[in-house]
Every structure is written in C-alpha cells, then in structure tokens.
Design an enzyme around this catalytic site. Structure first.
Site, mmCIF file in Angstrom:
data_model
loop_
_atom_site.group_PDB
_atom_site.id
_atom_site.type_symbol
_atom_site.label_atom_id
_atom_site.label_comp_id
_atom_site.label_asym_id
_atom_site.label_seq_id
_atom_site.Cartn_x
_atom_site.Cartn_y
_atom_site.Cartn_z
ATOM 1 C CB SER A 1 -18.727 50.807 37.919
ATOM 2 O OG SER A 1 -18.297 49.482 37.741
ATOM 3 C CE LYS B 1 -16.212 49.036 40.529
ATOM 4 N NZ LYS B 1 -16.920 48.851 41.809
ATOM 5 C CG LEU B 2 -10.773 50.781 33.896
ATOM 6 C CD1 LEU B 2 -9.466 50.537 33.136
ATOM 7 C CD2 LEU B 2 -11.856 51.298 32.956
ATOM 8 C CE LYS B 3 -17.733 46.127 37.911
ATOM 9 N NZ LYS B 3 -17.815 45.620 39.305
ATOM 10 C CG ASP C 1 -14.919 45.475 41.280
ATOM 11 O OD1 ASP C 1 -14.453 44.447 41.829
ATOM 12 O OD2 ASP C 1 -16.102 45.853 41.438
ATOM 13 C CG ASN D 1 -17.067 42.209 40.295
ATOM 14 O OD1 ASN D 1 -16.987 43.021 39.372
ATOM 15 N ND2 ASN D 1 -17.705 42.487 41.413
ATOM 16 C CD GLU E 1 -14.809 47.187 44.126
ATOM 17 O OE1 GLU E 1 -14.490 48.136 43.366
ATOM 18 O OE2 GLU E 1 -15.974 46.918 44.411
ATOM 19 C CG ASP F 1 -17.930 44.948 46.515
ATOM 20 O OD1 ASP F 1 -18.846 44.856 47.335
ATOM 21 O OD2 ASP F 1 -18.153 45.148 45.291
ATOM 22 C CE LYS G 1 -21.056 46.946 45.586
ATOM 23 N NZ LYS G 1 -20.661 45.719 44.865
ATOM 24 N N GLY H 1 -22.040 50.452 44.487
ATOM 25 C CA GLY H 1 -23.327 50.536 43.811
ATOM 26 C C GLY H 1 -23.720 49.180 43.262
HETATM 27 C C1 NPQ Z 1 -19.432 45.842 42.158
HETATM 28 N N1 NPQ Z 1 -21.234 47.144 41.033
HETATM 29 O O1 NPQ Z 1 -18.913 46.829 42.604
HETATM 30 C C2 NPQ Z 1 -20.807 45.860 41.489
HETATM 31 C C3 NPQ Z 1 -20.978 44.775 40.542
HETATM 32 C C4 NPQ Z 1 -22.280 44.646 39.851
HETATM 33 C C5 NPQ Z 1 -21.333 49.288 39.936
HETATM 34 O O2 NPQ Z 1 -19.619 47.788 39.590
HETATM 35 C C6 NPQ Z 1 -27.031 44.013 38.361
HETATM 36 C C7 NPQ Z 1 -27.059 44.140 39.742
HETATM 37 C C8 NPQ Z 1 -25.847 44.085 37.700
HETATM 38 C C9 NPQ Z 1 -25.895 44.311 40.457
HETATM 39 C C10 NPQ Z 1 -23.432 44.346 37.761
HETATM 40 C C11 NPQ Z 1 -20.633 47.993 40.158
HETATM 41 C C12 NPQ Z 1 -24.647 44.273 38.420
HETATM 42 C C13 NPQ Z 1 -24.679 44.392 39.798
HETATM 43 C C14 NPQ Z 1 -22.270 44.531 38.495
HETATM 44 C C15 NPQ Z 1 -23.485 44.589 40.500
HETATM 45 O O3 NPQ Z 1 -18.863 44.786 42.304
HETATM 46 MG MG MG Z 2 -17.134 45.514 43.436
#
Ligand code: NPQ
Ligand code: MG
Length: 367
Positions: free
Chosen positions: A135, A161-163, A188, A190, A213, A238, A262, A290
């Site tokens: 990610s 995977k790009l945010k 993703d 979020n 996502e 997610d 998750k 993750g």
């Molecule tokens: C997701 N995880 O999929 C999350 C978002 C995320 C790997 O992208 C601290 C604890 C910082 C949890 C940053 C990934 C975080 C976190 C991003 C979860 O949406």
């Molecule tokens: Mg996510």
C-alpha cells in the site's frame, strides 16, 4: 484454559517513512498489545486501532479503556475459556471489534501454542506462502510517488495499491500505470469521495485497475451499489465490512464484488474465517488487508491469507515496508511472497526486550 492475567502493553514504533492517506499522515505506529496469561501458557494479540479515531470510531485509548473496564474483567471471571468461546463472553459489549479482536487473538495464540497447532493449520490454510502487495501513501509529488513505487517493484511486490483522494487520483494512477506496465494495480480512497464524484471515478476505468476500495463512507452501502453499476472497475469494501452478515448483505446488494478482510477490524480471526467462507460460497474473491501490524499481527494475517479464497495479493507487506526493527523476527519478502509461519500459535516470538524498550508507558496488568 483459565485466564489468570491480562497485560496491556503500549509501544511506539517509528515508521521508515511517513504514510499519508485521505485521513491523515502517520509517522509512527502507536500500537496496543495484549498478553493473556493462563494456566496453559501465554499468548499475544495486537490491536489494530490507531492513536486517533480518524480511520474508525475505535482508537487506542478507547480500546485500552474497554479492555480494562469490560473485556478483561469478563474473561478473568469466566471459567474455562477457549478462543471459540471468547466472542460469546464479550457479546454483552456492543461494537469495539478492534479491542475484542486483540483479546480473542491473544487467547487463540495461548491455546494453539499449548496444543502445538499453528494459526495456519487452525484456519485451514492451503498455501505455504502468500502473494504480497504493498500500500503506497499519498506523496508530495508524482516524481516522489514514482520513486517509491519503483522501490517496491524492485523489491518484488506482486501488486501495488495507491491511496487516492480528490485531487490525487487520475494523474498519479496514470503515471504509475505507465511506470509499472502490466503489474497488478488497485486504489484505495478510504471514504474520501461522495456520490457527486461517480462520473469522475468512472475515468479510472481507463487504467485496468483490479479494484477501487472504499470510495464512500462506511455506513453508505447504497452509493457503492450505484458506483458499481456505473463503472467497470470492481468495487471492493473495506471499512464497511464489520462482520460476515454485513459482508453477505453488501455482496447481495451488489455493493462489493471483492472483499478486503481485516481480522483486526471485524472482531477477530474467527469472524475473518467466517467472512472468507461466506464469500467463497457466494463466489466473491477476498484479500487480506493490513493495518500496519507489527510481526505479531502480521504473522496471523499471513496465516489467514493462506486460505483458499484469498486469491488476490494482500496488504501483507514485509516488515521493512513499515519498520526498521519489528517486534518479532522480521517478515522478509522472497520472490514477492511471505512464508506462513509453521510454529505453534502465531509461530513468531515476541521480542520482549524490544517491547519493553519501546514502551510508551508502564504495563497495565489486570487480574
Ligand atoms: C486500509 N491500510 O487499507 C488501511 C489504512 C490504514 C495498509 O492501507 C496506522 C494504523 C496507520 C492503521 C494507515 C493500508 C494506518 C492504518 C492507513 C490503516 O485502508
Ligand atoms: Mg482500505
């Protein structure tokens, strides 16, 4: 087993580089660890909550409080406890899935260590190693993003995977697609978009993405249905996936055709296995998300991701993606994969000296 004590450890682990998402920029992982002590031995669980309630309603201090005041007293007062009985014992507390997951995982670890059974065996894993993705956070510039993506491609990651967020979507995705050619790519958001962005998100169809996502807020299944009907890119939930029932509902309504599981967010690995199974029955592929877990949570995630219906690479990255030093032996990428631990329980050893050295406050012991 009879639970005799529950310890709460709070550790601050610096990240190797800042990680920016649509909800903020993280420079360290503030992690809550749960150790269950019992008559058959000890077990560890890692809580995935963040320091602040900006990703989900749960956050570290809230998790500590609910474990201290409700979950731990219930477990300590119970007679014989097994991992399978934990969810029922804790059901009187509404929600708080991240806190419950950490506690249940610690019980499962203690139980399986005493029985000589690995997490992978217990979950019914079918693979000895799992394909890994990575990610990638939001960067200050496209050039910086491309440098970071190139590092991961060179390291062997099998999926990028790009945010994304409004203002950081089409151009970075276009640039990364050009850089990585056919390598698997997904995005993703979020929860950063709204229904008004549906036409814009449709432009992502040009880039051959595996999935998009969680574009909309977690309690808005309906807008995800609308998007799924409007674009070619598969929609993947997610944050909305709270448990197996919500997953079934979202799938049947057409909101999600792929599911990010998750365990730390859905109440634990037993619920995660249930979600895996219902998705398999419904013909929906899953992948393992993750939460910047240390080796403690990562070990369990890798075992989960080795189940049959985890057919897409997970956010199960190597330890060095996030940390210079991990709280267990490091997880190292070999040919874009991580090996599933084979030892009893999580199969990794917690470096208690390091946990103590990085602790941000005294251990809280509940009896
Ligand atoms: C997701 N995880 O999929 C999350 C978002 C995320 C790997 O992208 C601290 C604890 C910082 C949890 C940053 C990934 C975080 C976190 C991003 C979860 O949406
Ligand atoms: Mg996510």
């Amino acid at each position: 087993m009879k639970v005799s004590a529950i310890e709460l450890h709070r550790v601050a682990l610096p990240l190797v580089r800042p990680f920016e998402t649509s909800f903020g920029r993280q420079v360290a992982r503030d992690v809550l660890l749960v150790r269950v002590r019992s008559n058959v031995g000890d077990g560890w669980g890692e809580c995935v909550a963040m320091a602040d309630p900006v990703y989900s309603s749960e956050y570290v201090e809230g998790c500590e409080a609910v474990i201290r005041d409700y979950l731990a007293p219930a477990l300590l007062a119970a007679g014989d406890v097994t991992a399978k009985s934990v969810a029922g014992l804790l059901r009187f507390v509404i929600g708080h899935r991240m806190a419950k997951a950490a506690v249940e995982t610690a019980v499962l670890d203690a139980q399986l260590r005493s029985e000589g059974v690995s997490f992978g065996q217990y979950f019914g894993a079918v693979n000895e190693a799992v394909d890994c993705g990575v990610s990638v956070g939001i960067s200050d510039s496209i050039d910086e993003l491309l440098d970071e993506v190139q590092l991961y491609v060179d390291a062997g990651y099998r999926r990028i995977k790009l945010k994304i967020k409004p203002g950081w979507d089409l151009e970075p995705v276009r640039a990364v697609r050009e850089l990585i050619g056919e390598t698997l790519l997904q995005v993703d958001a979020n929860t950063a978009y709204t229904e008004a962005d549906i036409e814009h998100l449709g432009r992502l169809d040009d880039f051959g993405l595996l999935l998009i996502e969680q574009p909309f807020v977690e309690d808005d299944i309906a807008t995800h249905v609308t998007l799924a009907n409007a674009i070619a890119t598969p929609v993947c939930l997610d944050e909305s996936i709270l448990n197996a029932e919500v997953a079934i509902d979202a799938i049947q309504r057409g909101a999600t055709s792929i599911v990010n599981i998750k365990a730390g967010c859905v109440g634990g690995y037993l619920e995660a296995v249930r979600i895996h199974d219902v998705c398999a029955e419904l013909g929906v592929p899953v992948w393992c998300g993750g939460m910047l877990e240390t080796g403690i949570g990562r070990a369990a995630n890798v075992a989960l991701a080795a189940m049959e219906n985890f057919t897409l690479p997970g956010d199960t990255s190597a330890s060095d993606r996030y940390f210079a030093e991990d709280l267990t032996e490091p997880f190292v990428l070999v040919d874009g994969r991580l090996s599933v631990p084979t030892g009893p329980g999580s199969g990794v050893e917690v470096r208690e000296d390091l946990v103590a050295a990085l602790s941000s406050r005294r251990v809280l012991t509940l009896r």
